[in-house]
Enzyme design. Structure first.
Site, PDB file in Angstrom:
ATOM      1  N   CYS B  45       0.837  -1.204   0.000  1.00 42.24           N
ATOM      2  CA  CYS B  45       0.000   0.000   0.000  1.00 42.24           C
ATOM      3  C   CYS B  45       0.866   1.247   0.000  1.00 42.24           C
ATOM      4  O   CYS B  45       0.573   2.218  -0.674  1.00 42.24           O
ATOM      5  CB  CYS B  45      -0.877   0.083   1.231  1.00 42.24           C
ATOM      6  SG  CYS B  45      -1.763  -1.410   1.555  1.00 42.24           S
ATOM      7  N   ARG B 116      -8.016  -3.976  -2.472  1.00 37.76           N
ATOM      8  CA  ARG B 116      -7.280  -2.962  -3.227  1.00 37.76           C
ATOM      9  C   ARG B 116      -8.082  -2.643  -4.495  1.00 37.76           C
ATOM     10  O   ARG B 116      -8.003  -3.357  -5.477  1.00 37.76           O
ATOM     11  CB  ARG B 116      -5.890  -3.510  -3.568  1.00 37.76           C
ATOM     12  CG  ARG B 116      -4.865  -2.460  -3.872  1.00 37.76           C
ATOM     13  CD  ARG B 116      -3.509  -3.092  -4.124  1.00 37.76           C
ATOM     14  NE  ARG B 116      -2.963  -3.792  -2.977  1.00 37.76           N
ATOM     15  CZ  ARG B 116      -2.416  -3.201  -1.911  1.00 37.76           C
ATOM     16  NH1 ARG B 116      -2.341  -1.899  -1.845  1.00 37.76           N
ATOM     17  NH2 ARG B 116      -1.952  -3.907  -0.906  1.00 37.76           N
TER      18      ARG B 116
END
Lengths: 172, 156
Positions: B45, B116
């Protein structure tokens, strides 16, 4: 599969054999430690296969994470205007942990660059535009971190920070 | 199921800083990029958001606002943003946990995390593009930039 949106041209910084059918492009950041790991591996690859490979380096400075990334990229571009891109590229990676403005000026002196010209070019908008064009081309090509490699225009996803994973490219 | 394209993006109000909430509808008239991600501080991330941080100029040129969203708390977001110098808001989908991620169909019930996922909304808040990435793959910015280009070409 991500592919390179902007093809390699004469304006790119390249080393190796332009006649070879293999073009390896790296998007890199001088302050990124993972690029620092890749640096000697690329050098070894070029030593071993330099006749069968053209290596191109493009700037992808993550400036919010790496405060010296842009000044380092500009230094390599400014050195390129005096024909010493790869010399500056190498010295920046060899001294990756100490990329301050003062030290970079020292590298330029070590490389016997014309210092007044270097200082001027280093700050020029033209070179900043070039670095930003590299970054934008990388973003549009799916560069998702550094280093990212493209072989003949296709993103190479199997690099795992080992020499073997780069040498595999030579069999592709 | 991930929210399909051509549907209105559900409105929400989430904390962007410890004392300020933002509403999706505040951004009407701009394009909005919603970047859902699993967790603050995790390696993939952080790389993904660092790349977006460098893409902001291109997003702005396309009249688009980027909003990052995870289930982390507003205080975690604050520390994470400050540490990484993010120049865009991170929204806390914290209480009730993952409510917005559920609205957009990308909540991972088993792990208790947003997947995601990327959404590009047009100026009227309609989903024009979306992408669900494998959890361990950083999707980069190229899909977003292509979607913004397509939207801008349609308008002009």
């Amino acid at each position: 599969m991500a592919h390179l949106k902007n093809p390699v041209t004469q304006n790119d910084h390249s080393t190796g054999n332009p006649q070879s059918g293999r073009i390896l492009v790296e998007y890199g950041d001088y302050q990124c430690s993972h690029c620092g790991i890749a640096f000697p591996l690329i050098r070894k690859l070029l030593r071993q296969y330099g006749d069968d490979l053209l290596f191109v380096f493009r700037n992808f400075p993550l400036q919010e994470s790496h405060p010296a990334a842009v000044i380092a990229a500009l230094a390599a571009e400014a050195a390129a205007l005096q024909g010493k891109f790869w010399e500056m590229h190498d010295i920046l990676y060899e001294n990756q942990a100490e990329l301050s403005a003062d030290n970079i000026l020292g590298f330029a002196a070590t490389l016997h660059l014309d210092m007044s010209r270097f200082s001027q070019d280093w700050r020029s908008q033209q070179l900043l535009d070039r670095v930003e064009r590299d970054l934008e081309g990388g973003l549009r090509s799916g560069v998702n971190g550094t280093p990212t490699f493209f072989l003949n225009g296709e993103r190479y996803n199997d690099y795992d920070e080992t020499y073997q994973s780069l040498a595999m490219l030579m069999e592709a | 199921m991930i929210l399909p394209t051509n549907t209105p993006a559900p409105d929400f109000a989430l904390y962007a800083t410890p004392d300020k909430q933002v509403k999706l509808s505040d951004f009407r008239g701009k394009k909005v990029i919603l970047a859902f991600y699993p967790a603050d501080w995790s390696p993939v991330c952080s790389d993904q958001l660092a790349v977006y941080n460098e893409s902001l100029k291109l997003f702005q040129a396309a009249n688009a606002q980027l909003l990052g969203i995870s289930v982390d708390s507003k205080w975690s977001h604050k520390a994470f943003s400050e540490d990484r110098h993010f120049q865009f808001p991170l929204l806390a989908d914290f209480e009730p946990k993952g409510a917005v991620a559920k609205l957009y169909g990308i909540y991972d019930e088993k792990e208790g995390l947003a997947q995601r996922a990327l959404f590009v909304l047009d100026e009227d808040g309609i989903v024009q593009w979306s992408y669900l990435s494998p959890i361990d793959v950083n999707p980069g910015a190229d899909g977003i930039l292509d979607a913004l280009d397509t939207l801008n070409n349609v308008i002009s």
